[in-house]
Motif scaffolding. Structure first.
Motif, PDB file in Angstrom:
ATOM      1  N   VAL A   1       0.841  -1.199   0.000  1.00  0.00           N
ATOM      2  CA  VAL A   1       0.000   0.000   0.000  1.00  0.00           C
ATOM      3  C   VAL A   1       0.876   1.249   0.000  1.00  0.00           C
ATOM      4  N   GLN A   2       0.503   2.213  -0.842  1.00  0.00           N
ATOM      5  CA  GLN A   2       1.237   3.467  -0.903  1.00  0.00           C
ATOM      6  C   GLN A   2       0.294   4.648  -0.692  1.00  0.00           C
ATOM      7  N   VAL A   3       0.847   5.712  -0.127  1.00  0.00           N
ATOM      8  CA  VAL A   3       0.078   6.940   0.046  1.00  0.00           C
ATOM      9  C   VAL A   3      -0.363   7.447  -1.331  1.00  0.00           C
ATOM     10  N   GLY A   4      -1.642   7.745  -1.449  1.00  0.00           N
ATOM     11  CA  GLY A   4      -2.194   8.202  -2.712  1.00  0.00           C
ATOM     12  C   GLY A   4      -2.966   7.142  -3.458  1.00  0.00           C
ATOM     13  N   ASP A   5      -2.820   5.869  -3.072  1.00  0.00           N
ATOM     14  CA  ASP A   5      -3.596   4.801  -3.707  1.00  0.00           C
ATOM     15  C   ASP A   5      -5.086   5.022  -3.476  1.00  0.00           C
ATOM     16  N   ILE A   6      -5.892   4.748  -4.498  1.00  0.00           N
ATOM     17  CA  ILE A   6      -7.346   4.836  -4.366  1.00  0.00           C
ATOM     18  C   ILE A   6      -7.851   3.616  -3.607  1.00  0.00           C
ATOM     19  N   VAL A   7      -8.740   3.845  -2.640  1.00  0.00           N
ATOM     20  CA  VAL A   7      -9.294   2.756  -1.838  1.00  0.00           C
ATOM     21  C   VAL A   7     -10.798   2.950  -1.696  1.00  0.00           C
ATOM     22  N   LEU A   8     -11.482   1.846  -1.405  1.00  0.00           N
ATOM     23  CA  LEU A   8     -12.913   1.863  -1.135  1.00  0.00           C
ATOM     24  C   LEU A   8     -13.152   1.311   0.267  1.00  0.00           C
ATOM     25  N   ALA A   9     -14.034   1.975   1.014  1.00  0.00           N
ATOM     26  CA  ALA A   9     -14.450   1.482   2.328  1.00  0.00           C
ATOM     27  C   ALA A   9     -15.875   0.967   2.210  1.00  0.00           C
ATOM     28  N   ILE A  10     -16.078  -0.286   2.618  1.00  0.00           N
ATOM     29  CA  ILE A  10     -17.396  -0.912   2.492  1.00  0.00           C
ATOM     30  C   ILE A  10     -17.846  -1.380   3.870  1.00  0.00           C
ATOM     31  N   GLY A  11     -19.049  -0.986   4.254  1.00  0.00           N
ATOM     32  CA  GLY A  11     -19.573  -1.382   5.555  1.00  0.00           C
ATOM     33  C   GLY A  11     -21.024  -1.008   5.699  1.00  0.00           C
ATOM     34  N   ASN A  12     -21.463  -0.944   6.964  1.00  0.00           N
ATOM     35  CA  ASN A  12     -22.870  -0.687   7.266  1.00  0.00           C
ATOM     36  C   ASN A  12     -22.970   0.526   8.198  1.00  0.00           C
ATOM     37  N   PRO A  13     -22.694   1.734   7.706  1.00  0.00           N
ATOM     38  CA  PRO A  13     -22.692   2.905   8.589  1.00  0.00           C
ATOM     39  C   PRO A  13     -24.074   3.253   9.093  1.00  0.00           C
ATOM     40  N   PHE A  14     -24.164   3.492  10.395  1.00  0.00           N
ATOM     41  CA  PHE A  14     -25.424   3.896  11.033  1.00  0.00           C
ATOM     42  C   PHE A  14     -26.551   2.892  10.822  1.00  0.00           C
ATOM     43  N   GLY A  15     -26.223   1.679  10.352  1.00  0.00           N
ATOM     44  CA  GLY A  15     -27.244   0.673  10.142  1.00  0.00           C
ATOM     45  C   GLY A  15     -28.125   0.908   8.938  1.00  0.00           C
ATOM     46  N   VAL A  16     -27.719   1.788   8.029  1.00  0.00           N
ATOM     47  CA  VAL A  16     -28.568   2.084   6.860  1.00  0.00           C
ATOM     48  C   VAL A  16     -28.476   0.998   5.802  1.00  0.00           C
ATOM     49  N   GLY A  17     -27.526   0.087   5.918  1.00  0.00           N
ATOM     50  CA  GLY A  17     -27.317  -0.932   4.905  1.00  0.00           C
ATOM     51  C   GLY A  17     -25.941  -0.780   4.283  1.00  0.00           C
ATOM     52  N   GLN A  18     -25.593  -1.757   3.458  1.00  0.00           N
ATOM     53  CA  GLN A  18     -24.243  -1.752   2.881  1.00  0.00           C
ATOM     54  C   GLN A  18     -23.994  -0.488   2.061  1.00  0.00           C
ATOM     55  N   THR A  19     -22.875   0.148   2.340  1.00  0.00           N
ATOM     56  CA  THR A  19     -22.532   1.418   1.725  1.00  0.00           C
ATOM     57  C   THR A  19     -21.071   1.394   1.292  1.00  0.00           C
ATOM     58  N   VAL A  20     -20.801   2.015   0.126  1.00  0.00           N
ATOM     59  CA  VAL A  20     -19.439   2.091  -0.400  1.00  0.00           C
ATOM     60  C   VAL A  20     -19.022   3.554  -0.464  1.00  0.00           C
ATOM     61  N   THR A  21     -17.865   3.868   0.086  1.00  0.00           N
ATOM     62  CA  THR A  21     -17.288   5.203  -0.037  1.00  0.00           C
ATOM     63  C   THR A  21     -15.885   5.077  -0.615  1.00  0.00           C
ATOM     64  N   SER A  22     -15.430   6.119  -1.282  1.00  0.00           N
ATOM     65  CA  SER A  22     -14.114   6.077  -1.918  1.00  0.00           C
ATOM     66  C   SER A  22     -13.223   7.163  -1.361  1.00  0.00           C
ATOM     67  N   GLY A  23     -11.929   6.960  -1.518  1.00  0.00           N
ATOM     68  CA  GLY A  23     -10.951   7.942  -1.084  1.00  0.00           C
ATOM     69  C   GLY A  23      -9.569   7.467  -1.458  1.00  0.00           C
ATOM     70  N   ILE A  24      -8.592   8.003  -0.785  1.00  0.00           N
ATOM     71  CA  ILE A  24      -7.221   7.583  -1.026  1.00  0.00           C
ATOM     72  C   ILE A  24      -6.579   7.170   0.293  1.00  0.00           C
ATOM     73  N   VAL A  25      -5.439   6.533   0.183  1.00  0.00           N
ATOM     74  CA  VAL A  25      -4.630   6.258   1.367  1.00  0.00           C
ATOM     75  C   VAL A  25      -3.944   7.559   1.758  1.00  0.00           C
ATOM     76  N   SER A  26      -4.280   8.067   2.930  1.00  0.00           N
ATOM     77  CA  SER A  26      -3.723   9.336   3.389  1.00  0.00           C
ATOM     78  C   SER A  26      -2.359   9.166   4.033  1.00  0.00           C
ATOM     79  N   ALA A  27      -2.141   8.026   4.662  1.00  0.00           N
ATOM     80  CA  ALA A  27      -0.858   7.746   5.314  1.00  0.00           C
ATOM     81  C   ALA A  27      -0.783   6.263   5.602  1.00  0.00           C
ATOM     82  N   THR A  28       0.417   5.760   5.704  1.00  0.00           N
ATOM     83  CA  THR A  28       0.644   4.378   6.131  1.00  0.00           C
ATOM     84  C   THR A  28       1.507   4.402   7.379  1.00  0.00           C
ATOM     85  N   ALA A  29       1.510   3.297   8.079  1.00  0.00           N
ATOM     86  CA  ALA A  29       2.336   3.160   9.284  1.00  0.00           C
ATOM     87  C   ALA A  29       2.028   4.226  10.319  1.00  0.00           C
ATOM     88  N   ARG A  30       0.737   4.578  10.448  1.00  0.00           N
ATOM     89  CA  ARG A  30       0.345   5.503  11.495  1.00  0.00           C
ATOM     90  C   ARG A  30       0.440   4.789  12.846  1.00  0.00           C
TER      91      ARG A  30
END
Length: 487
Positions: free
Chosen positions: A171-200
């Motif tokens: 994994v490198q900083v700047g890679d595009i990633v997707l987060a998939i889960g069940n936020p607030f119980g609304v059902g499966q949701t996909v959000t996108s972003g990038i890797v902001s940092a590694t080895a935090r």
């Protein structure tokens, strides 16, 4: 020439890519990242990736019975004298507390990875698949130190869709990633972003603080869900957000996939989690320490002590050495070192680069499990003495690791106090105390404690260590006790 420049030159001659990352060099084998070259590339969709991984992300619903505490007034002897012990008014009441989270199917037979805090203390765990089928889940293994839990559901012979676990070191900083889960119980949701940092590190989320940071929206309910890359593989398990309001502020953390692998391996193979160790006590090299060591920047772990017979001692590591890299990866601080070792296997030979005596050297360390010597000998004390009902055990590097205390501590530790015993009422000992002496006898093992209590005594004088302080106490015949600091 500054010492760090000299070290870099020496590293260039060591080979094996040991200083990978420390001097900022990148391996030639890394995949090439390119910007979109046409409008068609810009208009590409994440839908194919989501379609491949979303069926393997599940919703997790838990329930646990919570008992509300009743007022201490109802336990008062005067109150009970008038109303009796069985007076029901004010008795503890039970209520059902529910919570939600997410999980990732990693084996076709129904093995699921989630966060430990999602299922901790749950009396009932319900897993809902992406196709809306529901199953009761059992806990295979929990690891509070990494905030990972492994669950299992019985789905019969039909295989479930899974997500392949990636090598999170890629994994490198700047890679595009997707987060998939069940936020607030609304059902499966996909959000996108990038890797902001590694080895935090130093986030306080787990004992092995080493996280992938992302700006993909992660909200309550996403815990235990998947952080995936553009190849559709699992880069990490979403575990926490940095927020004052509880909603996403663009700073989320995921447990790297390599740590997930180590816990999963233990769950499926060994059945219990025991991590290999180096056998050292160390501290992160701060700017102040770096100046004293002749370095022009902070980084690495200074070895304060080496455990006798440990892998570190066998490899020639000594107090005063500074660990700079493990397995070709830079070590920034103590949390990073702990993470590197925790993701490796027992018996594995790993290269360790240390600064020793102003020179840089590479050693091969064969990792081993921390020894349980002496055996823990869990014992509840019994007899006509004030220590009745006190549970004690022998300390050892392995048991200390389970207790999450200094692996170098030795002696006899107090584990718990049985209710309605003198120790529980008077609190003259507390869980975590280390017994040092009792009635003139030096305490080195559980057997020593039992020996010191064989004969009745008019009074009991003992020493113990609590959070680094040594105290001496005296229990006198009338049942009172007094204590004073020794050092």
């Amino acid at each position: 020439m500054k010492l760090l420049q000299k070290l870099t030159l020496v590293l260039a001659t060591i080979g094996m890519g040991i200083w990978h990352g420390y001097a900022g060099a990148q391996a030639e084998t890394e995949s090439v990242r390119v910007l979109p070259a046409s409008e068609g590339q810009v208009m590409l969709s994440y839908a194919p990736v989501v379609k491949g991984v979303a069926p393997a992300v599940v919703n997790i619903y838990t329930k646990k019975i919570v008992r509300s505490r009743r007022s201490a007034m109802f336990d008062d002897p005067l109150f009970q004298r008038f109303f009796g012990d069985n007076f029901s008014f004010g008795s503890p009441k039970e209520r059902v507390q529910g919570s939600l989270g997410s999980g990732v199917v990693v084996r076709e037979n129904g093995v699921i990875v989630t966060n430990n805090h999602v299922v901790e203390g749950a009396d009932e765990i319900r897993v809902v698949l992406a196709d809306r089928r529901e199953f009761d889940a059992e806990v295979v293994l929990t690891d509070p130190r990494t905030d990972i839990a492994i669950l299992k559901i019985d789905v019969g012979d039909a295989p479930l869709p899974t997500i392949k676990i990636a090598d999170s070191e890629d994994v490198q900083v700047g890679d595009i990633v997707l987060a998939i889960g069940n936020p607030f119980g609304v059902g499966q949701t996909v959000t996108s972003g990038i890797v902001s940092a590694t080895a935090r590190t130093q986030q306080g989320i787990s004992d092995f603080g080493f996280f992938i940071q992302t700006d993909a929206a992660v909200n309550p309910g996403n815990s235990g869900g998947a952080l995936v890359g553009m190849h559709g593989d699992l880069l990490g398990i979403n575990t926490a957000i940095y927020s004052r309001t509880g909603a996403s502020n663009g700073i989320g953390f995921a447990i790297p996939a390599n740590m997930v692998k180590s816990v999963l391996r233990a769950a499926l193979n060994e059945g219990q989690l025991t991590r290999p160790w180096l056998g050292i006590k160390g501290q992160s090299v701060t700017n102040e320490l770096a100046q004293g060591l002749g370095l022009d920047r902070a980084g690495g772990v200074l070895i304060d002590a080496v455990y006798p017979g440990s892998p570190a001692e066998s490899a020639g590591l000594m107090s005063g050495d500074v660990i700079m890299a493990v397995a070709g990866k830079e070590v920034v601080d103590e949390g990073g070192l702990n993470f590197r070792i925790a993701t490796l296997e027992n018996g594995e030979s790993v290269s360790v680069v240390v600064l020793s005596g102003g020179m840089l050297k590479e050693d091969q360390v064969v990792l081993a499990l921390p020894p349980e010597d002496p055996a823990r000998d869990l014992t509840k004390l019994d007899g006509r003495h004030p220590f009745q009902g006190v549970s004690i055990a022998n300390l050892s590097p392995r048991f200390n690791d389970e207790l999450q205390i200094d692996p170098f501590l030795k002696g006899v530790v107090v584990l718990e106090l049985e209710d309605r015993t003198p120790a529980a009422r008077w609190q003259f000992l507390l869980p975590g105390d280390i017994l040092l002496s009792l009635n003139g006898m030096s305490i080195r093992s559980v057997a020593d404690v039992a020996g010191a209590l064989e004969e009745d005594a008019a009074e009991y004088v003992y020493q113990f260590q609590r959070r680094g302080r040594v105290r001496q106490c005296q229990i006198v015949p009338n049942g009172s006790f007094r204590c004073a600091d020794v050092r």
